[in-house]
Write a protein that holds these residues in place. Structure first.
Motif, PDB file in Angstrom:
ATOM      1  N   LEU A 175      -1.290   1.244  -5.871  1.00  0.00           N
ATOM      2  CA  LEU A 175      -2.200   0.173  -5.440  1.00  0.00           C
ATOM      3  C   LEU A 175      -2.019  -0.985  -6.414  1.00  0.00           C
ATOM      4  O   LEU A 175      -2.015  -0.777  -7.640  1.00  0.00           O
ATOM      5  CB  LEU A 175      -3.650   0.671  -5.490  1.00  0.00           C
ATOM      6  N   LYS A 229      -7.291  -6.653  -3.396  1.00  0.00           N
ATOM      7  CA  LYS A 229      -6.042  -5.925  -3.203  1.00  0.00           C
ATOM      8  C   LYS A 229      -4.875  -6.862  -2.869  1.00  0.00           C
ATOM      9  O   LYS A 229      -5.048  -7.834  -2.143  1.00  0.00           O
ATOM     10  CB  LYS A 229      -6.232  -4.936  -2.044  1.00  0.00           C
ATOM     11  N   LYS A 263      -1.208   6.159  -7.587  1.00  0.00           N
ATOM     12  CA  LYS A 263      -2.177   7.014  -6.898  1.00  0.00           C
ATOM     13  C   LYS A 263      -1.865   8.488  -7.217  1.00  0.00           C
ATOM     14  O   LYS A 263      -0.767   8.813  -7.683  1.00  0.00           O
ATOM     15  CB  LYS A 263      -2.080   6.821  -5.387  1.00  0.00           C
ATOM     16  N   GLU A 286      -0.741  -1.906  -1.071  1.00  0.00           N
ATOM     17  CA  GLU A 286      -0.767  -0.495  -1.424  1.00  0.00           C
ATOM     18  C   GLU A 286       0.167   0.266  -0.517  1.00  0.00           C
ATOM     19  O   GLU A 286       0.494  -0.176   0.589  1.00  0.00           O
ATOM     20  CB  GLU A 286      -2.185   0.081  -1.371  1.00  0.00           C
TER      21      GLU A 286
END
Ligand code: 5GP
Length: 144
Positions: free
Chosen positions: A33, A25, A51, A28
């Motif tokens: 994200l 990652k 999302k 986010e």
């Protein structure tokens, strides 16, 4: 037809969003994200996905969510340029298999370009070393 169809809730990115599959990652928030592409076409290739959507591609995404989504893509592209000191950056996405799409949850690619370094093929090669991806993600996150 891959351009039109039902959203598959078991696609890879849906699983990543639910935490059922790992990703490296970058950032986010409530809307998006951002994470590293596991088959990078260049060093620092990353993706940003929305999302709370069943949009398989750009054509299915609500127009009133495009602003925040592309603002996030721009933010990520700027951070990639700052962190990785690349010479150019591709911001792109594909709709339908003939266009090159392989994962049917809307996503934008951020692909850094370096002068005199070739682009690796789309869908090609081996998965990247996770340690390298983590280091790149940390640098990009720090440049946000
Ligand atoms: P598309 O071909 O649909 O435009 O892009 C899908 C992207 O997802 C490709 O660049 C591919 O390398 C990447 N990808 C496929 N599977 C995974 C995965 O399991 N994890 C991550 N992080 N990226 C993936």
């Amino acid at each position: 037809m891959s351009l039109v169809g039902e959203y598959d809730g078991n696609n890879i990115f849906a699983k990543i969003l639910r935490g059922e599959m790992p990703c490296v990652k970058i950032f986010e928030d409530d809307n998006v994200l951002a994470f590293m592409d596991i088959f990078p076409q260049s060093q620092g290739h990353c993706l940003v996905i929305p999302k709370n959507t069943t949009a398989r591609n750009l054509l299915e995404f609500p127009a009133d969510r495009l602003g925040p989504y592309f603002a996030a893509a721009q933010k990520l592209a700027k951070a990639v340029v700052k962190a990785l000191d690349c010479d150019g950056v591709i911001v792109t996405q594909f709709n339908g298999a003939p266009a090159g799409q392989t994962v049917y949850h809307l996503h934008v690619h951020i692909i850094p370009r370096y002068t005199n370094l070739p682009l690796q093929p789309h869908h090609g090669g081996k998965p990247a070393d996770t340690t390298v991806l983590r280091e790149q993600a940390a640098r990009i996150a720090a440049a946000l």
